[in-house]
Design a protein around this motif. Structure first.
Motif, PDB file in Angstrom:
ATOM      1  N   UNK A  49       0.803  -1.229   0.000  1.00  0.00           N
ATOM      2  CA  UNK A  49       0.000   0.000   0.000  1.00  0.00           C
ATOM      3  C   UNK A  49       0.835   1.278   0.000  1.00  0.00           C
ATOM      4  N   UNK A  50       2.111   1.201  -0.286  1.00  0.00           N
ATOM      5  CA  UNK A  50       2.963   2.385  -0.189  1.00  0.00           C
ATOM      6  C   UNK A  50       3.782   2.659  -1.452  1.00  0.00           C
ATOM      7  N   UNK A  51       3.876   1.692  -2.352  1.00  0.00           N
ATOM      8  CA  UNK A  51       4.782   1.827  -3.488  1.00  0.00           C
ATOM      9  C   UNK A  51       4.007   1.737  -4.799  1.00  0.00           C
ATOM     10  N   UNK A  52       3.086   2.664  -4.994  1.00  0.00           N
ATOM     11  CA  UNK A  52       2.252   2.651  -6.194  1.00  0.00           C
ATOM     12  C   UNK A  52       2.857   3.410  -7.354  1.00  0.00           C
TER      13      UNK A  52
ATOM     14  N   UNK B  47       3.739  -2.329  -6.535  1.00  0.00           N
ATOM     15  CA  UNK B  47       4.923  -2.307  -5.677  1.00  0.00           C
ATOM     16  C   UNK B  47       6.110  -3.049  -6.282  1.00  0.00           C
ATOM     17  N   UNK B  48       5.887  -4.244  -6.827  1.00  0.00           N
ATOM     18  CA  UNK B  48       7.007  -4.978  -7.433  1.00  0.00           C
ATOM     19  C   UNK B  48       7.652  -4.147  -8.544  1.00  0.00           C
ATOM     20  N   UNK B  49       6.817  -3.601  -9.402  1.00  0.00           N
ATOM     21  CA  UNK B  49       7.316  -2.837 -10.540  1.00  0.00           C
ATOM     22  C   UNK B  49       8.083  -1.594 -10.081  1.00  0.00           C
ATOM     23  N   UNK B  50       7.541  -0.899  -9.087  1.00  0.00           N
ATOM     24  CA  UNK B  50       8.178   0.317  -8.580  1.00  0.00           C
ATOM     25  C   UNK B  50       9.500  -0.020  -7.896  1.00  0.00           C
TER      26      UNK B  50
ATOM     27  N   UNK C 234      16.599  -6.517   3.537  1.00  0.00           N
ATOM     28  CA  UNK C 234      15.393  -7.242   3.149  1.00  0.00           C
ATOM     29  C   UNK C 234      14.287  -6.282   2.742  1.00  0.00           C
ATOM     30  N   UNK C 235      13.888  -6.352   1.477  1.00  0.00           N
ATOM     31  CA  UNK C 235      12.762  -5.581   0.949  1.00  0.00           C
ATOM     32  C   UNK C 235      11.680  -6.580   0.552  1.00  0.00           C
ATOM     33  N   UNK C 236      10.514  -6.452   1.170  1.00  0.00           N
ATOM     34  CA  UNK C 236       9.431  -7.407   0.957  1.00  0.00           C
ATOM     35  C   UNK C 236       8.325  -6.786   0.118  1.00  0.00           C
ATOM     36  N   UNK C 237       7.867  -7.531  -0.880  1.00  0.00           N
ATOM     37  CA  UNK C 237       6.801  -7.051  -1.743  1.00  0.00           C
ATOM     38  C   UNK C 237       5.935  -8.236  -2.165  1.00  0.00           C
ATOM     39  N   UNK C 238       5.015  -8.000  -3.105  1.00  0.00           N
ATOM     40  CA  UNK C 238       4.124  -9.074  -3.570  1.00  0.00           C
ATOM     41  C   UNK C 238       3.381  -8.605  -4.814  1.00  0.00           C
ATOM     42  N   UNK C 239       2.963  -9.534  -5.679  1.00  0.00           N
ATOM     43  CA  UNK C 239       2.174  -9.161  -6.850  1.00  0.00           C
ATOM     44  C   UNK C 239       0.860  -8.473  -6.486  1.00  0.00           C
TER      45      UNK C 239
ATOM     46  N   UNK D 227      13.826 -11.332  11.000  1.00  0.00           N
ATOM     47  CA  UNK D 227      13.663 -10.011  10.401  1.00  0.00           C
ATOM     48  C   UNK D 227      12.231  -9.527  10.566  1.00  0.00           C
ATOM     49  N   UNK D 228      12.066  -8.240  10.866  1.00  0.00           N
ATOM     50  CA  UNK D 228      10.763  -7.581  10.849  1.00  0.00           C
ATOM     51  C   UNK D 228      10.701  -6.670   9.628  1.00  0.00           C
ATOM     52  N   UNK D 229       9.522  -6.543   9.034  1.00  0.00           N
ATOM     53  CA  UNK D 229       9.397  -5.767   7.789  1.00  0.00           C
ATOM     54  C   UNK D 229       8.326  -4.681   7.936  1.00  0.00           C
ATOM     55  N   UNK D 230       8.621  -3.635   8.707  1.00  0.00           N
ATOM     56  CA  UNK D 230       7.657  -2.537   8.821  1.00  0.00           C
ATOM     57  C   UNK D 230       7.466  -1.821   7.492  1.00  0.00           C
ATOM     58  N   UNK D 231       6.231  -1.485   7.161  1.00  0.00           N
ATOM     59  CA  UNK D 231       5.983  -0.694   5.953  1.00  0.00           C
ATOM     60  C   UNK D 231       6.710   0.631   6.062  1.00  0.00           C
ATOM     61  N   UNK D 232       7.499   0.956   5.028  1.00  0.00           N
ATOM     62  CA  UNK D 232       8.375   2.129   5.104  1.00  0.00           C
ATOM     63  C   UNK D 232       8.409   2.832   3.760  1.00  0.00           C
ATOM     64  N   UNK D 233       7.938   4.086   3.739  1.00  0.00           N
ATOM     65  CA  UNK D 233       7.906   4.839   2.486  1.00  0.00           C
ATOM     66  C   UNK D 233       8.449   6.248   2.645  1.00  0.00           C
ATOM     67  N   UNK D 234       9.089   6.534   3.786  1.00  0.00           N
ATOM     68  CA  UNK D 234       9.689   7.846   4.014  1.00  0.00           C
ATOM     69  C   UNK D 234      11.115   7.671   4.524  1.00  0.00           C
TER      70      UNK D 234
END
Length: 307
Positions: free
Chosen positions: A60-63, A93-96, A83-88, A269-276
């Motif tokens: 929800x952050x990498x549109x 997000x994957x594309x970005x 570690x950068x986590x994404x999904x289709x 590893x923890x993967x907090x949503x991070x866009x800033x």
């Protein structure tokens, strides 16, 4: 009102309180392989590869690729994050991520994790191939079956990809308590490198059975939703950190919440949503300094349950 309906029951059930990593082990892993002596890394059980304990989530952050997102990923990698986590299913997000990582020359610094959430062998294979194209890479570090969807079929395909050397690790994910029984069954019946599960200071259910089972089975745990779907930040809005937060080196609420997660022995590893960029920098602080021991973890639980 307590954040957890059964919060006090959790706090009283000493048998299910996870143990923190021994201090001497933490120190050894910080210094291993010539890494940052201040940032904690933990081993993937199936290989021994060390990963930084703070990753980056993209749901929800990498549109859309932007200078801010590029700076965020550069700041994340520059602070030792991998570690950068994404999904289709995370929109674009994957594309970005693929576009930014290629443009910034970050591929060799990052551990790219994505998922497959399709039904059927052909659809699953097509989605995996799409992830390679979107991420602009010939090898993906981790692909996991998203929310157990067609898990038997997709794990078979992922094993083929792993045998071909196209992916390095495979696993399964969930963020729904209703899936936990099936999740445990797959953990017991399949050879997995990783699981990804929801776990937070106000959402400790996975700590009762899933995290201990991961330790028993030698599976690395990646934690999604480490801030409890935002409830934790809402609960502490306007509050100052408790004095004892300084004892574990926390200078922000995010660091306190993350240190609770990554001090669990099972969590790699923890993967907090991070866009800033500022959030990437702040989150990175949770990998440094002292980690809470078992007594401090119980104090953190009592504090949150009383909010």
């Amino acid at each position: 009102m307590p954040l957890l309906a059964a919060g006090r029951a959790h706090a009283q059930a000493a048998a299910v309180v996870p143990q923190a990593l021994p201090v001497e082990r933490l120190a050894a892993e910080r210094l291993a392989e010539g890494g940052d002596a201040q940032a904690l890394r933990k081993p993937v059980p199936s290989t021994g590869e060390l990963l930084p304990v703070i990753g980056l989530g993209t749901a929800r952050r990498y549109d859309e690729a932007s200078p801010v997102l590029r700076e965020t990923l550069e700041r994340f990698a520059g602070s030792g994050g991998r570690v950068v986590d994404t999904a289709p299913s995370y929109g674009r997000a994957e594309e970005v991520v693929g576009e930014i990582v290629e443009a910034a020359g970050l591929r060799e610094k990052l551990f790219l994790a994505t998922k497959v959430g399709a039904e059927g062998r052909e659809a699953g294979r097509a989605q995996i191939e799409q992830s390679f194209r979107r991420l602009r890479t010939t090898r993906i570090d981790l692909v996991a079956v998203h929310n157990l969807r067609d898990v038997g079929t997709q794990l078979k395909t992922l094993r083929e990809c792993k045998d071909e050397g196209r992916i390095r690790y495979l696993g399964i994910t969930t963020s729904f308590h209703a899936q936990y029984p099936d999740f445990e069954r797959v953990m017991r019946s399949e050879r997995l490198d990783f699981i990804q599960v929801d776990y937070a200071l106000d959402n400790r259910t996975a700590g009762e059975r899933i995290l201990p089972l991961a330790l028993e089975r030698g599976i690395a745990t990646m934690v999604n939703l480490p801030f409890g779907r935002g409830r934790l930040f809402r609960a502490v809005q306007g509050r100052q950190l408790p004095e004892w937060a300084a004892d574990i080196g926390c200078t922000s609420w995010a660091q306190l919440f993350l240190k609770y997660i990554v001090s669990h022995e099972a969590v790699v590893c923890a993967i907090p949503g991070t866009a800033k960029p500022e959030h990437a920098r702040d989150n990175a602080g949770a990998a440094r300094g002292p980690m809470p021991d078992a007594a401090e973890r119980r104090r953190m639980e009592r504090f949150v349950d009383a909010l």
